[in-house]
Design a protein around this motif. Structure first.
Motif, mmCIF file in Angstrom:
data_model
loop_
_atom_site.group_PDB
_atom_site.id
_atom_site.type_symbol
_atom_site.label_atom_id
_atom_site.label_comp_id
_atom_site.label_asym_id
_atom_site.label_seq_id
_atom_site.Cartn_x
_atom_site.Cartn_y
_atom_site.Cartn_z
ATOM 1 N N UNK A 268 0.860 -1.185 0.000
ATOM 2 C CA UNK A 268 0.000 0.000 0.000
ATOM 3 C C UNK A 268 0.896 1.233 0.000
ATOM 4 N N UNK A 269 0.629 2.149 -0.935
ATOM 5 C CA UNK A 269 1.400 3.391 -1.004
ATOM 6 C C UNK A 269 0.564 4.464 -1.677
ATOM 7 N N UNK A 270 0.523 5.625 -1.069
ATOM 8 C CA UNK A 270 -0.137 6.801 -1.641
ATOM 9 C C UNK A 270 -1.595 6.516 -2.016
ATOM 10 N N UNK A 271 -2.303 5.831 -1.117
ATOM 11 C CA UNK A 271 -3.723 5.589 -1.314
ATOM 12 C C UNK A 271 -4.060 4.539 -2.345
ATOM 13 N N UNK A 272 -3.094 3.734 -2.783
ATOM 14 C CA UNK A 272 -3.333 2.697 -3.782
ATOM 15 C C UNK A 272 -2.590 1.427 -3.388
ATOM 16 N N UNK A 273 -3.036 0.302 -3.955
ATOM 17 C CA UNK A 273 -2.338 -0.974 -3.807
ATOM 18 C C UNK A 273 -1.488 -1.179 -5.056
ATOM 19 N N UNK A 274 -0.184 -1.390 -4.854
ATOM 20 C CA UNK A 274 0.765 -1.512 -5.957
ATOM 21 C C UNK A 274 1.363 -2.913 -5.997
ATOM 22 N N UNK A 275 1.651 -3.386 -7.204
ATOM 23 C CA UNK A 275 2.407 -4.625 -7.437
ATOM 24 C C UNK A 275 3.756 -4.245 -8.014
ATOM 25 N N UNK A 276 4.824 -4.881 -7.528
ATOM 26 C CA UNK A 276 6.136 -4.544 -8.060
ATOM 27 C C UNK A 276 7.081 -5.732 -7.954
ATOM 28 N N UNK A 277 8.133 -5.649 -8.744
ATOM 29 C CA UNK A 277 9.185 -6.661 -8.753
ATOM 30 C C UNK A 277 10.119 -6.407 -7.572
ATOM 31 N N UNK A 278 10.407 -7.456 -6.800
ATOM 32 C CA UNK A 278 11.271 -7.305 -5.630
ATOM 33 C C UNK A 278 12.690 -7.767 -5.917
ATOM 34 N N UNK A 279 12.890 -9.015 -6.337
ATOM 35 C CA UNK A 279 14.229 -9.480 -6.696
ATOM 36 C C UNK A 279 14.113 -10.763 -7.499
ATOM 37 N N UNK A 280 15.237 -11.152 -8.102
ATOM 38 C CA UNK A 280 15.381 -12.415 -8.836
ATOM 39 C C UNK A 280 16.802 -12.903 -8.593
ATOM 40 N N UNK A 281 16.940 -14.002 -7.844
ATOM 41 C CA UNK A 281 18.260 -14.493 -7.442
ATOM 42 C C UNK A 281 18.476 -15.912 -7.979
ATOM 43 N N UNK A 282 19.699 -16.210 -8.425
ATOM 44 C CA UNK A 282 19.978 -17.563 -8.911
ATOM 45 C C UNK A 282 19.993 -18.577 -7.774
ATOM 46 N N UNK A 283 19.562 -19.801 -8.064
ATOM 47 C CA UNK A 283 19.549 -20.899 -7.109
ATOM 48 C C UNK A 283 20.353 -22.063 -7.671
ATOM 49 N N UNK A 284 20.873 -22.870 -6.784
ATOM 50 C CA UNK A 284 21.529 -24.097 -7.211
ATOM 51 C C UNK A 284 20.471 -25.133 -7.579
ATOM 52 N N UNK A 285 20.883 -26.143 -8.324
ATOM 53 C CA UNK A 285 19.924 -27.146 -8.778
ATOM 54 C C UNK A 285 19.315 -27.908 -7.606
ATOM 55 N N UNK A 286 20.095 -28.127 -6.570
ATOM 56 C CA UNK A 286 19.636 -28.907 -5.420
ATOM 57 C C UNK A 286 19.283 -28.005 -4.235
ATOM 58 N N UNK A 287 18.774 -26.822 -4.520
ATOM 59 C CA UNK A 287 18.434 -25.885 -3.447
ATOM 60 C C UNK A 287 17.284 -26.437 -2.608
#
Length: 667
Positions: A268-287
């Motif tokens: 919630x920001x400035x009277x509205x509900x917003x959707x946004x990208x937070x992060x994208x991190x690499x993972x190992x195959x056996x995570x």
């Protein structure tokens, strides 16, 4: 003369009335000037080894310096300092500097002119030439600009001045980098084209100004990193101000090798509900689930966010039952016990595959093999294109999708069905694929699949967008299930009217349909309807008041047992508030409950906790598509996150702030 030789300087000679050094002239030549010339000539004739020679030189230089000071003072006296007139505001000008020597300041471009420009003609020419669109504005427009400028100075903020040429160039470099990232156009193409256009359309010298805008790969990488950090800082500041936020996680595998953990946030920001990208991190195959939780937890802790603000964590339903995601959910509940764990309500690929019987999955597999067989062999692809042109086919190209899941997107199967005549010519009856292409039963199943996938894709299109609420999802699913029930009734009668591809194929083939195929289609339609019911359960009637607290009084009565007595009284009072009802119809559902937080905090908290969780996997699907396109462009997995943030985030980078910070670092 004797006085000068004795004292070493000109003194004020006594005025006897006969000698006037200031006023007498002979033949238009000043007497004092003649006397001064004679005295200097006599001094020049003195012997150079005279002991008083040095004193004489000092005296002469002193005389000359006195004369130069006098001349400059006279020039300064003659120079006129123009004053600012309040009428100049009609030309959009205020003043800066000192009241004795004010300088005109343009209130539109903040450019400062010299004092000599304080003339109505010059100020008007600047307004007409530089700001033609504002030249016909009334004087009240410029007076308002002037008041804003004065209040800006009273607040202690720095004076607004025109940016330097270097700052303009740096700003355009940042904007060009942002456009390159969002459009995907190579930086090596943008600058040469811009130089050619400016050289042809404008002047030759403009080309050299474009040359100053640096777009090298090294500079572009620095610009991307700076804008990425700026957007992330803005997002973190918004999350710190928001009372609640929800997360959505998705594990994406690219090229069968690299795995990434995508995370999106809803706040919630400035009277509205917003959707946004937070992060994208690499993972190992056996995570493990603990590894994925640590990735999220490290981001939360590093950016000083609070887990207690998280009201929901949403994940893909296809992975929710696996051990890793159960481990992730367990770790989240330990640190955020009030966070609700939900599943993504809509991954239409998984939804269709779950409801498909084995014989329809076989058709999908064979369709994928046919597509790959055409695209992998150059002669077949060329012959196919020639056939399409000769027979007037609507499509001349077929996509290459080696996996069945990609066939469930878009109109790929429909395109293959429409081009069945061309494919039949290309595939002779020499192998199993040729037999299937010429089989009536196989083509009928292909037509049925294309119609069913088209219906599910229509549901997907209706649920696209970041502002979708859980109520809209439930309504669309309810309509789709009602449509499937109606189709089931049509199939009972042997009517293929709701299936356009099947109906068209049955008419052209002129063959009768057996009851076995009809029964198989009926079972699949019923299975798909049941799967939709499991994916999207019926909404809780006790929470229907969140959808509309003003229209249906029965929903308010049903909420009596779920709300406290104080909250129920507040809900009753809200339903009778005509002003809030007008606000409700003017706003969307999310923003309405954000705006009433100050007046009804308890009701708004219940509503926002129900509305903030992600209702669909739309953000993850868009991110996956972006991830697939960017993975082929960069070799370093760590470079993906800045590029994805610049492309997916709705927050614009503060370019002026970045330019100012860069200027301070250089100074």
């Amino acid at each position: 003369m004797d006085l000068w030789l004795k004292t070493g300087s000109f003194g004020q000679l006594p005025n006897n009335g006969d000698n006037n050094f200031a006023g007498k002239q002979e033949n238009g030549i000043s007497t004092s000037g003649l006397n001064h010339a004679k005295e200097v000539e006599s001094v020049d004739k003195l012997d150079s080894d005279d002991p008083d020679q040095s004193n004489l030189d000092i005296s002469i230089s002193s005389v000359r310096s006195h004369e130069e000071v006098g001349d400059s003072a006279a020039t300064e006296t003659r120079k006129r300092r123009r004053k600012y007139n309040s009428d100049y505001i009609r030309y959009g000008f205020f003043w800066r500097g000192t009241p004795e020597a004010p300088r005109p300041l343009c209130l539109l471009c903040h450019k400062t002119l010299c004092n000599e420009s304080l003339k109505p003609s010059i100020l008007k020419r600047h307004l007409v030439k530089q700001h033609k669109e504002s030249s016909r504005k009334p004087i009240e427009f410029f007076q308002e600009k002037c008041e804003k400028h004065k209040s800006h100075l009273k607040e202690g903020a720095p004076e607004l001045i025109e940016p330097t040429v270097r700052e303009h160039v740096t700003s355009e470099s940042f904007r060009a980098a942002l456009s390159i990232v969002k459009s995907g156009i190579g930086s090596s193409l943008v600058k040469p084209v811009a130089k050619k256009i400016t050289k042809i359309v404008l002047e030759e010298k403009v080309k050299y100004e474009v040359e100053n805008i640096t777009l090298s790969s090294h500079t572009l990488k620095k610009r991307i990193a700076a804008m990425d950090e700026n957007i992330k800082n803005q997002l973190v500041a918004r999350l710190q101000q928001s009372k609640y936020f929800s997360l959505q996680l998705d594990e994406a595998t690219v090229s069968g090798e690299r795995t990434y953990l995508q995370c999106y946030v809803r706040y919630v920001f400035s009277g509205e509900v917003h959707n946004d990208f937070l992060f994208c991190r690499p993972l190992s195959k056996n995570a493990t689930g603990e590894t994925m939780f640590n990735v999220v937890d490290d981001f939360i802790i590093y950016n000083n966010l609070d887990w207690s603000q998280c009201v929901s964590i949403c994940m893909d339903d296809a992975h929710a039952g696996t051990g890793r995601w159960r481990s992730l959910a367990r770790h989240v509940q330990e640190i955020a016990p009030f966070a609700e764990l939900t599943c993504c309500c809509f991954y239409h690929n998984e939804l269709i595959k779950k409801s498909l019987p084995s014989y329809l999955i076989t058709v999908l597999d064979e369709a994928a093999r046919i597509l790959n067989s055409i695209k992998e062999r150059a002669p077949s692809s060329f012959v196919y294109g020639t056939l399409c042109d000769a027979m007037g086919g609507e499509h001349c190209k077929l996509p290459r999708h080696p996996e069945i899941s990609w066939l469930l997107q878009g109109n790929i199967l429909l395109r293959l069905f429409e081009l069945r005549d061309e494919v039949q010519i290309l595939f002779r009856k020499c192998d199993d694929l040729g037999d299937q292409v010429h089989s009536f039963q196989w083509l009928l199943k292909l037509a049925y699949l294309s119609d069913i996938i088209n219906a599910v894709n229509q549901l997907k299109q209706a649920l696209r967008g970041k502002g979708i609420t859980v109520f809209q999802v439930q309504d669309q699913v309810k309509r789709t299930r009602a449509k499937l029930n109606m189709w089931h009734e049509y199939l009972d009668k042997g009517d293929f009217g709701p299936f356009p591809s099947c109906a068209e194929f049955l008419v052209t083939a002129e063959k009768e349909l057996d009851d076995v195929a009809v029964k198989a289609f009926k079972d699949h339609v019923q299975s798909l309807c049941s799967e939709l019911g499991e994916y999207f359960p019926e909404p809780n009637p006790c929470l229907e008041w969140i959808r509309n607290p003003f229209e249906d009084k029965k929903c308010i009565e049903m909420a009596r047992n779920k709300l406290s007595s104080e909250s129920f009284d507040s809900l009753t009072a809200m339903s009778a508030d005509a002003e809030l009802e007008s606000l409700f119809w003017q706003s969307n559902l999310n923003s309405f409950w954000v705006k009433v937080q100050h007046k009804y905090p308890e009701l708004a908290e219940v509503a926002l906790r129900y509305l903030l969780p992600f209702p669909t996997a739309y953000s993850c699907e868009v991110g996956l598509s972006m991830l697939l396109s960017l993975d082929s462009e960069t070799s370093n997995p760590l470079d993906l996150e800045p590029l994805m943030r610049l492309r997916l985030s709705d927050i614009e980078p503060e370019i002026s702030k970045l330019v100012h910070q860069r200027g301070q670092c250089q100074s």
